[in-house]
Structures are given as structure tokens and as C-alpha cells.
Design an enzyme around this catalytic site. Structure first.
Site, PDB file in Angstrom:
ATOM      1  N   GLU A 145       0.571  -1.105   0.185  1.00 15.82           N
ATOM      2  CA  GLU A 145      -0.306   0.275  -0.020  1.00 15.82           C
ATOM      3  C   GLU A 145       0.697   1.080   0.092  1.00 15.82           C
ATOM      4  O   GLU A 145       1.248   1.136   1.083  1.00 15.82           O
ATOM      5  CB  GLU A 145      -0.817   0.499   1.124  1.00 15.82           C
ATOM      6  CG  GLU A 145      -1.931   1.227   1.193  1.00 15.82           C
ATOM      7  CD  GLU A 145      -2.518   1.158   2.173  1.00 15.82           C
ATOM      8  OE1 GLU A 145      -3.267   2.286   2.674  1.00 15.82           O
ATOM      9  OE2 GLU A 145      -2.585   0.558   3.843  1.00 15.82           O
ATOM     10  N   ASP A 190      -5.206   9.028   9.591  1.00 16.41           N
ATOM     11  CA  ASP A 190      -4.121   9.042   9.851  1.00 16.41           C
ATOM     12  C   ASP A 190      -3.217   9.310  11.604  1.00 16.41           C
ATOM     13  O   ASP A 190      -3.558  10.360  11.382  1.00 16.41           O
ATOM     14  CB  ASP A 190      -2.499   9.258   8.902  1.00 16.41           C
ATOM     15  CG  ASP A 190      -2.891   8.479   7.672  1.00 16.41           C
ATOM     16  OD1 ASP A 190      -3.282   7.188   8.185  1.00 16.41           O
ATOM     17  OD2 ASP A 190      -2.852   8.823   6.456  1.00 16.41           O
TER      18      ASP A 190
END
Length: 268
Positions: free
Chosen positions: A59, A70
Site C-alpha cells: 500500500e 492517519d
């Protein structure tokens, strides 16, 4: 290599999961990499280390100034990559470092895509050899346009689901899923956690009941033991992000061996 070239990106993703099963691994390993961190060339080297360590897929994160999904480690890597001058074109060039070996699924926030235009961004993915795309802030209702463009290029638009996603929505997401379903293990942002969620088998079983593509688990998997627990809970793939991004910044020379430890934990 010729066989790889003849396959679409979506087919390569499917083959990676099938290969992991055929080789007796409990789940496919998908490490996350921030393109351009610590700098562009070293991120290419880290991608190669992921492959050498046993990654089945990668990824690849595209740096963005406001990465809402995140946690602090990956957010800091975003900031550092942007400060070092990373742009979308450079970031996507990291795909070429490894795409002949493993499928690369690009993770990119919607604003970055929209700034370039959906069709142009889909073309860029195809040009560099990406296999798919994850857009964490793209609602299901707004996905058809980019999915259609990716389908036309043989690329997979990978959706995300959370433990709180209701069944009715899971059905709709599963019907439109390409490549795999990215299953978020916890509510919250990415990051290392001390313990795995005891409810993972139920979460994964519920997602699988609504999808015909593999189910990969991410968020909070920071140790080989947690990766093994995810596989034991029923994940077809395990995504490891924050731990490896932290290593890329603190001890890049140890990344290959760390990936190998995660790979070994997923071996039968």
C-alpha cells in the site's frame, strides 16, 4: 514479467491473495509505505526492502497535508515528505520500483485526486503500473465516477469499512468492492496499539458475509503477534503501517528484517 504485464491490476491483486493461500500462508501481507519518506530515493529502497522481506502487496501512501485517517506517526511522515518536496508525480514513481514484483495499491486522499481531475489521475495510476486505489475520505455515494474510470483501466477501487458500518451499507459497499475490502479494525485513526480487539472474528465475519472479494484488516497492527492474531481471526490480508513508517524514519536499515518478521508470523 510478461505474465505480469498481461494481467490487469485487479487481476494482480486477486492473484496475490490466491498465491498467499496456495503457498500455505494464513494471510497476505500488505505493508504500507509513505512515498517520499524519508526522501524519494530512500522510499524506493524501502519499497524494494518490503518485497525482499516477503510482502505480497504494497500500500503506497501519497503525501497529503491533512491526512484525516492517519495517526501522528504517519501524519508526521506526510509533513516530512511534503517538506522534502515530494509531489504526486514523484510519489507515484515509487510504484515503478516494485510493480513488476508485487501489486501496488495507492492510498490517496480525495482532494489530491480532484485537483488533477478524475480521468487524469486514473491515467497516472495506469501509466506507472499501479494495481488499485484506496481513497479513505471518498463516500460510497461519490465513488461511482472514479470506479468507472478505474474499471476501464483494469484497476481496483478498494473500499473501506469500519466496525460501526451498518449491514445495509456493508451490502452496498461489498457489491461495489474491487480487489479487496479494507476493514478498519478499530474506530479512530491509524497507529500502534497494545492489544488486538477481541471482537475481530465477528467484525471480519460480518464484512465477509457482504463481500465476494478478500477481506484485509488494517489499523492498529504493530507487531507480528498482532498480525498472526488478525489472520487467525479470519483476515485474508493484513495491513501494517505505522510500525513500518516509524522504522523507515528511525532505522531504515532494519525495515527488511522487520517485514520478514511479519511475513514469518503469517506463515502456516
Amino acid at each position: 514479467m510478461s505474465g505480469v504485464a498481461a494481467m490487469s491490476g485487479a487481476e494482480r491483486i486477486a492473484a496475490a491473495f490466491e498465491s498467499a493461500r496456495a503457498e500455505g500462508r494464513r494471510a497476505a501481507l500488505m505493508p504500507y509505505l509513505m512515498a517520499g519518506y524519508p526522501d524519494l530515493e530512500r522510499s524506493r529502497e524501502i519499497a524494494r526492502d518490503y518485497v525482499a522481506g516477503g510482502a505480497d502487496l504494497i500500500e503506497l501512501g501519497i503525501p497529503f497535508s491533512d491526512p484525516l485517517a492517519d495517526g501522528p506517526v504517519i501524519h508526521a511522515a506526510d509533513v516530512a515528505a511534503l517538506a522534502a518536496g515530494a509531489n504526486v508525480t514523484d510519489a507515484l514513481s515509487v510504484v515503478r520500483a516494485v510493480d513488476e514484483h508485487v501489486p501496488v495499491v495507492v492510498m490517496c486522499y480525495a482532494n489530491v485526486i480532484l485537483a488533477r481531475g478524475l480521468e487524469r489521475f486514473a491515467d497516472l495510476l495506469a501509466e506507472v503500473g499501479a494495481s488499485g486505489l484506496i481513497v479513505p475520505d471518498l463516500p460510497l455515494e461519490e465513488a461511482p465516477a472514479i470506479r468507472e474510470l478505474l474499471d476501464a483501466r483494469g484497476l481496483a477501487l478498494v473500499p473501506l469499512v469500519a466496525p460501526t458500518t451498518p449491514d445495509e451499507r456493508l451490502t452496498r459497499i461489498g457489491a461495489a468492492a474491487r480487489g479487496f475490502v479494507y476493514t478498519v479494525s478499530v474506530t479512530g485513526t491509524t497507529g500502534e496499539r497494545d492489544e488486538s480487539d477481541a471482537g475481530l472474528p465477528e467484525i471480519l465475519a460480518r464484512v465477509r458475509a457482504h463481500s465476494e472479494v478478500p477481506v484485509a484488516l488494517g489499523f492498529g497492527i504493530g507487531t507480528p503477534a498482532q498480525a498472526a492474531a488478525a489472520a487467525a481471526a479470519g483476515a485474508d490480508g493484513v495491513i501494517v503501517g505505522t510500525r513500518l513508517v516509524r522504522a523507515a524514519g528511525e532505522a531504515p536499515g532494519e525495515v527488511r528484517s522487520l517485514v520478514a518478521e511479519f511475513a514469518a508470523a503469517l506463515a502456516a
